[in-house]
Each structure stands twice: as C-alpha cells, then as structure tokens.
Write an enzyme that holds these catalytic residues in place. Structure first.
Site, PDB file in Angstrom:
ATOM      1  N   GLU A 276       2.027  -3.117  16.588  1.00 40.95           N
ATOM      2  CA  GLU A 276       1.034  -4.079  16.269  1.00 40.95           C
ATOM      3  C   GLU A 276       0.790  -4.002  14.705  1.00 40.95           C
ATOM      4  OE1 GLU A 276      -2.182  -2.051  18.966  1.00 40.95           O
ATOM      5  OE2 GLU A 276      -1.400  -3.407  20.548  1.00 40.95           O
ATOM      6  N   ASP A 355      -0.819  -1.849  29.031  1.00 37.77           N
ATOM      7  CA  ASP A 355      -1.684  -1.051  28.155  1.00 37.77           C
ATOM      8  C   ASP A 355      -3.184  -0.686  28.751  1.00 37.77           C
ATOM      9  OD1 ASP A 355      -2.893  -0.130  25.937  1.00 37.77           O
ATOM     10  OD2 ASP A 355      -3.349  -2.256  25.066  1.00 37.77           O
ATOM     11  N   GLU A 383     -11.505   1.129  27.425  1.00 39.44           N
ATOM     12  CA  GLU A 383     -11.277   0.021  26.737  1.00 39.44           C
ATOM     13  C   GLU A 383     -11.206  -1.369  27.743  1.00 39.44           C
ATOM     14  OE1 GLU A 383      -7.697   0.100  24.344  1.00 39.44           O
ATOM     15  OE2 GLU A 383      -8.074  -2.281  23.783  1.00 39.44           O
TER      16      GLU A 383
HETATM   17  C1  GCV Z   1      -5.261   2.049  18.275  1.00 40.04           C
HETATM   18  C2  GCV Z   1      -4.087  -1.310  22.399  1.00 40.04           C
HETATM   19  C3  GCV Z   1      -5.682  -1.209  21.814  1.00 40.04           C
HETATM   20  C4  GCV Z   1      -5.406  -0.957  20.290  1.00 40.04           C
HETATM   21  C5  GCV Z   1      -4.794   0.330  20.202  1.00 40.04           C
HETATM   22  C6  GCV Z   1      -3.540   0.148  20.515  1.00 40.04           C
HETATM   23  C7  GCV Z   1      -2.783   1.579  20.820  1.00 40.04           C
HETATM   24  O1  GCV Z   1      -3.427  -2.370  21.871  1.00 40.04           O
HETATM   25  O2  GCV Z   1      -6.066  -2.439  21.877  1.00 40.04           O
HETATM   26  O3  GCV Z   1      -6.983  -1.003  19.655  1.00 40.04           O
HETATM   27  O4  GCV Z   1      -4.650   0.844  18.734  1.00 40.04           O
HETATM   28  O5  GCV Z   1      -3.386  -0.348  21.952  1.00 40.04           O
HETATM   29  O6  GCV Z   1      -2.734   2.180  21.504  1.00 40.04           O
HETATM   30  O7  GCV Z   1      -2.008   2.017  19.527  1.00 40.04           O
END
Ligand code: GCV
Length: 668
Positions: A276, A355, A383
């Site tokens: 990411e 996720d 989340e």
């Molecule tokens: C910390 C997902 C979440 C992100 C998070 C990522 C991760 O994509 O939406 O906010 O980033 O996981 O676990 O690194």
C-alpha cells in the site's frame, strides 16, 4: 469510577467493592520465597494486590514462591486452607500461594487472584495452573504521532499529540490493563510509518520512548516500534534503501546500535514493506527475505527481533483482469522463501488472505510455511466489522481461526498449534491484534467493544478458553448484573458476529463497504477500483471463482482443504461466494435459492439488530448511566446501518437478477 477521566474497565476495584469497605492494610500480608520484592515486576504485582484488596474483611497472606518447574510466564495460584505452617500463616488466615518460575508468571498469578476476587469466587478454594499458549502476545497500535489513529474508533491516541509523545497516569493504567490479560508486547506506532514517526528512532524521541519502555517494563511488557524501511533515505540522507547495499547496511548497523544504546529493552521492530505504497525491498529487485534478514542480522546481537508483515499485494490492480487475485498474494510472495528467513525474523500473517472481513477463509500461508517463524495477526479495531458502533464480539471468529486444521503436519497442525510454536518447536511465535483503543473515556468507543480487548488478551494467553467463558468473565468483571441480565448480555455478545454478517456481506463475499471509510454499504464501491476486492456480480450470479478453473487460490491449501474448497458442494456454505461464482438460482443446503437466501438473511439481520437494541433497554438502571447511554446511542446507529445494508444489498441484487422476493417484502 468516581471522577476519573477514563474508565478502569475490568480493573475497577472501587465499583466492585464488597460489603466490608474499610480498608485495613494489615489484613493483607505479602511474602516472598525466591523472589526479590524490589524487582520492578514484583513491585507492580504487590501494588496491584494492595489496590485490589483494600476492602477485605478476612486476613489474607499472599505468598510468591519461585518454582522453576513452572513453564515460562506460567503460574499456579492456589488457596491453602488454614495457611501453611512452613510460611507461618495462622489458622484463621487465607493463604494464597502464587508459584512461578519468573516475574511475569508471578504478575499473571496476581491478576488471576484479583480476577477471581472480583468475580466473587471463594479464594480459599482457588486452584489454577496456567501457562501461556503463545510466547508472544502483542498489541499493535496504528496510532499516528499527530494524535490520529488509522482505523481508530475510540477518540484520539493516548500515546501522541501534536507530533509528540504523551506520558501520564493513563499510560500506566494502559500497561496495567494489558498485563492483567497477559499481553507481553506492544507496538506503539502505526505500521504506516510516516512523518514524525520516522523520528522515533532518533534523539528527538529517545528519552520519551525510554520512559514508555520503562513503564511497560514494570508490567512485563516489551515495547516495539514500527519501522520505516526507507529510514536510510528519510532520516539518514542516503539516496537508496536497498537492503543489500553496503552503505545502507552500514547505516542500519550504526542506527540500531544507537537505538539500543538509548532503548536497551526494546523488543524489536515491526515492518510493513512493499505494501500500500510503503517502501520495501521490491524497489531494488530484492526479496522480502532480503529485507527482513538484513534487519534481523543487525538487530540479533542486541536480542531484538524483526516482525515482518505478509500483507503484500498489488493495490493497483485493473478490475478487468480476472486472473490476478489479491487473495493469492501473501502465499505467492512468501511461500517460495520458506526456510530462508533467519531465526530472529517472524512473519506476521493476517488471519485471512484479504483483509479482516467478517468471514474469510484462513490464510493458506499459516501452516503453508513450515520452516519459518510465524505469528497470527487479527484486528480488534472494527474496521470492517462495524467501527465499534455495531456490536461485534470477535472472539468466536478468533476461536474458529485457531481451531482450523491446516494439514501441515501429522499432528499439531491447527492454526493454534502453528502460531504457538507447537508444530515446529519454535519459540518466536504468537498472536498480535490491531488494537481498538483510543482516548475515549471507555477506551473502546463502545463500552461493549472492550469485550474484544479483554478477550483477545485472555485468548492469546490461553487458546483453550472458549468464547462464552471469556464473555462471561468480562461481563462479570465489568458490571454488577444479576444472573439473568448477565446471561442476556453474554448471549448478545455471542450472537453479534453472525448478526453483523447477516445484514452485511454473508457467504464469504465480504467487502461491499463504503470505500475508504469502510462503514456502511456500497455494493459496487470497490467493484471497479484498483484494490482487488471484487464480488463479480452479474445478472446470473455472484462470487469469485477461486477454484482450479478460476484464479487457483483454493490450490494454495494442503490437498484436504484444497479439495474441500474447490467443489461448491463440499465448500462450507458460509464461504461459498469466496470460492465460487454461483448462479442466483443455485439451491443451498436449506433448499433456498441463493437469491432468496440473500433477501432472507438481510431482512433477518436487520430484524436481529433491532432485537439487540430492544434487549439493551433492559439494562437501563442496571449498568452505569454513561455506559447505558453510550451503548444505546450505538445500537440506534447500528439499526440504521443494518437497515441501510438490508435495503441496498437487496435492491441491488433484485435489480441485477430480476428475481422477486418470494415473500414480497419491500425491495426498492
Ligand atoms: C495500516 C488495510 C487498512 C489500512 C491498513 C492496512 C494494513 O488496508 O485499510 O488502513 O494500514 O490494512 O494492515 O497495513
């Protein structure tokens, strides 16, 4: 609770005081055999017992006895009726003996006694022997130094404000709470290490990080930091961060030496690389092992470890490409390097291949790796499971994950076996949770979300505990309810995950959330995006073909599981749409068609959310008013959310399929 600025959660001794309220300190005596009363962790245990036992009307002696036969961080805590002669305890005194081989075990034994006391158990009958299932039991904070929290739903960070570290009594209470549930490691900053957080390994913050590390150390907790893989560039002034470059390696050697000079007790680093948008070894054509091992080798002389996350995938995918499957990524990137990771490197693997959805299969990487230290990552920050607005008790999900049979060995092959180190006999193993705390009064936004905080710690320490047992403990410790209401709340918790699943995205399809924020429905929100999270619905059916004829993801499992998932007839129905593209007319085991199931389950989920709200009404006057109102407000929001999910999902699939609801309910 009184005038406190934050709740004491399950350690609220004031609220639990029994009939005899006059503190008489001489009624509690604490003895030591083989333990140094001046040891910092022992001192914390004593302090805690003194706080918890101020209301006792009985004479109590608590003896800490060193016993090398007890496993690391384990304990036995037993009541001795009438007291033992060899320790000179009178016959009218209850003696409690905490035996352990180390200070952490002694502290956990003390908290066991406190738990039993707060739950009203007869301490003279206490007899428990425990040892942690997992060597590492960690919390991962996604707190940023500006005070915001990535995926935080409980206020702002209590560790940071305006790019600085905050240390106060709450920090100590945090450490107490974590130790009381068996946590022994905390990562204090977000895995997305940006801006001021890159400076946590510089003189700008060493003193304050050391102070935090000392507070944690008093409670047997090691502090860890998330590391910016591009530090050589961002704080070192180099032009690259290639893990095999001599200058880069030299820079890290000097940096880590400096870090340990200031933070001698640092546990190590957690690294999110090549994920990411975060920097990583891929930029230089290097492998994940090259990156992790370089850091591992440099930190090894200091006794530190590198926890390397496996959440690596292509987040710039083209939705038209049906062969690239995000679910495959972890295994594809990491399995081929099995055995190459050095001894002080642990791979941290999210429970599912996508996720943290409400239901996913278990990541095939867990147990897929057989020669690599690995630990499980779960998310108690909600989340994708309702933002700590909607009730979603996650411990049943974690139990399912732990009990999953991977077939990676003849015996000891469940996820619990693998991540505890039992399968491979390794000691760098365990469980980590993305934590759900913030600076709200109640720490977790929704008071009931504290059950996940409490539950994760208890489960990580003892994976044999069951979900109901943990829920009941938490309810008893947190509230003073009559049995009927206690049962009711336990039931609400136990049913909540399935209720959430029903009105959101059942049968393993997941997602369909509002992009970015991830609360509330948006069926096509991610469907034509770059993130690789598609449902592939058309006018005939829905779901992702991950079989041998599709993306081949199912084949990443050992044959027993691969075969089960590959065939829609043997695939567990609650994961059907994760693995298969299924026609709306497909008959489920219940005899319902897929489309009718979608309609029914969403209406049912919505109505169950309404029932949760109704049930909560019976807690008025039975829990503190602040709690009642906070939770009621959230149930109201949950009902609206469930309503929105139900209507949007049903309308979407009615419009796609053109098949009406057999029961003629309103669909728009
Ligand atoms: C910390 C997902 C979440 C992100 C998070 C990522 C991760 O994509 O939406 O906010 O980033 O996981 O676990 O690194």
């Amino acid at each position: 609770m009184g005038d406190n600025k934050w709740s004491q959660l399950w350690l609220d001794y004031e609220a639990k005081k029994g009939a005899a309220k006059n503190a008489e300190e001489d009624k509690l005596r604490i003895d030591f055999e083989g333990f140094d009363p001046e040891n910092r962790v022992i001192k914390s245990a004593v302090k805690e017992l003194n706080k918890a036992f101020t209301d006792t009307d009985k004479k109590i002696v608590i003896s800490f006895v060193r016993n090398d036969e007890i496993k690391k961080e384990g304990y036995s805590a037993c009541g001795v009726i009438g007291g033992s002669d060899n320790r000179k305890v009178d016959a009218d005194t209850t003696e409690l003996v905490v035996s352990s081989s180390d200070e952490n075990g002694a502290l956990y034994g003390a908290f066991h006694i406190i738990r039993s006391k707060l739950m009203g158990e007869d301490l003279s009958c206490l007899c428990a022997t425990k040892a942690p299932s997992n060597p590492l039991r960690m919390m991962n904070h996604w707190d940023n130094m500006d005070g915001s929290i990535e995926r935080g739903y409980s206020g702002r960070s209590f560790f940071y404000e305006n790019d600085d570290i905050v240390i106060n009594e709450r920090t100590v209470d945090y450490a107490r709470l974590m130790a009381s549930i068996g946590i022994n490691g905390v990562v204090i900053n977000n895995v997305n290490v940006k801006w001021a957080a890159s400076d946590l390994i510089t003189t700008r913050f060493f003193d304050k990080v050391k102070e935090l590390s000392d507070i944690f150390g008093d409670y047997g907790i090691k502090l860890y930091l998330s590391l910016n893989f591009a530090s050589p560039i961002e704080i070192g002034g180099l032009s690259i961060c290639d893990p095999l470059d001599k200058e880069v390696i030299e820079w890290w050697k000097n940096k880590i030496k400096e870090v340990y000079e200031h933070l001698p007790e640092l546990g190590g680093f957690l690294v999110k690389a090549d994920s990411e948008g975060r920097p990583g070894p891929f930029t230089y054509g290097r492998t994940q092992a090259d990156g992790a091992n370089m850091l591992g080798d440099i930190i090894a002389p200091y006794g530190g470890i590198i926890i390397w996350r496996c959440f690596v995938y292509n987040c710039t995918q083209d939705w038209r490409d049906t062969k690239t499957d995000r679910a495959r990524a972890g295994y594809d990137y990491f399995k081929g390097l099995d055995g190459e990771y050095h001894d002080n490197v642990i791979l941290q693997i999210k429970n599912g291949p996508m996720d943290f959805q409400i239901r996913e299969p278990i990541s095939p990487l867990i147990g897929g790796l057989t020669r690599t230290n690995q630990m499980l990552e779960v998310q108690i920050a909600q989340e994708y499971t309702g933002h700590q607005i909607d009730l979603c008790y996650l411990i049943p999900m974690f139990k399912e994950i732990l009990e999953f049979k991977t077939y990676c060995a003849e015996e000891n092959d469940t996820v619990a076996d693998v991540v505890s180190g039992r399968t491979m006999g390794n000691s760098l193993a365990g469980m980590a949770a993305v934590i759900n705390t913030g600076n709200d009064y109640n720490w977790t936004g929704n008071d009931l979300a504290a059950a996940n905080l409490y539950g994760f710690g208890r489960l990580a320490y003892d994976t044999d505990l069951d979900s109901e047992e943990i829920a009941r403990e938490w309810v008893k410790l947190t509230f003073n309810l009559e049995k009927e209401l206690e049962d009711k709340l336990v039931d609400m918790l136990l049913n909540s995950r399935e209720i959430y699943e029903k009105y959101t995205s059942p049968l393993g399809i997941g997602w369909m959330v509002t992009p970015g924020d991830h609360y509330g429905p948006s069926v096509d929100g991610y469907e034509y995006s770059r993130w690789g999270t598609y449902h592939r619905a058309d006018h005939l059916g829905l779901g992702v073909d991950r079989t041998d004829k599709g993306t081949g993801y199912a084949q990443q499992y050992y044959p027993e599981n691969a075969q089960m998932y590959n065939d829609p007839k043997t695939c567990p129905e609650n994961l059907l749409l994760f693995f298969h593209h299924i026609p709306y007319t497909w008959k489920l085991k219940s005899g319902q068609s897929l489309i009718q199931y979608i309609y029914d389950v969403h209406f049912e989920g919505y109505s169950k959310a309404q029932e949760l709200l109704e049930s909560w009404k019976s807690f008025e006057g039975k829990v503190p008013e602040r709690t009642y109102n906070c939770v009621m407000h959230r149930f109201e929001m949950q009902v609206n959310n469930a309503h929105e999910w139900c209507d949007q999902v049903n309308s979407y699939f009615y419009r796609k399929s053109g098949i009406p609801d057999e029961k003629n309910r309103p669909i728009y």
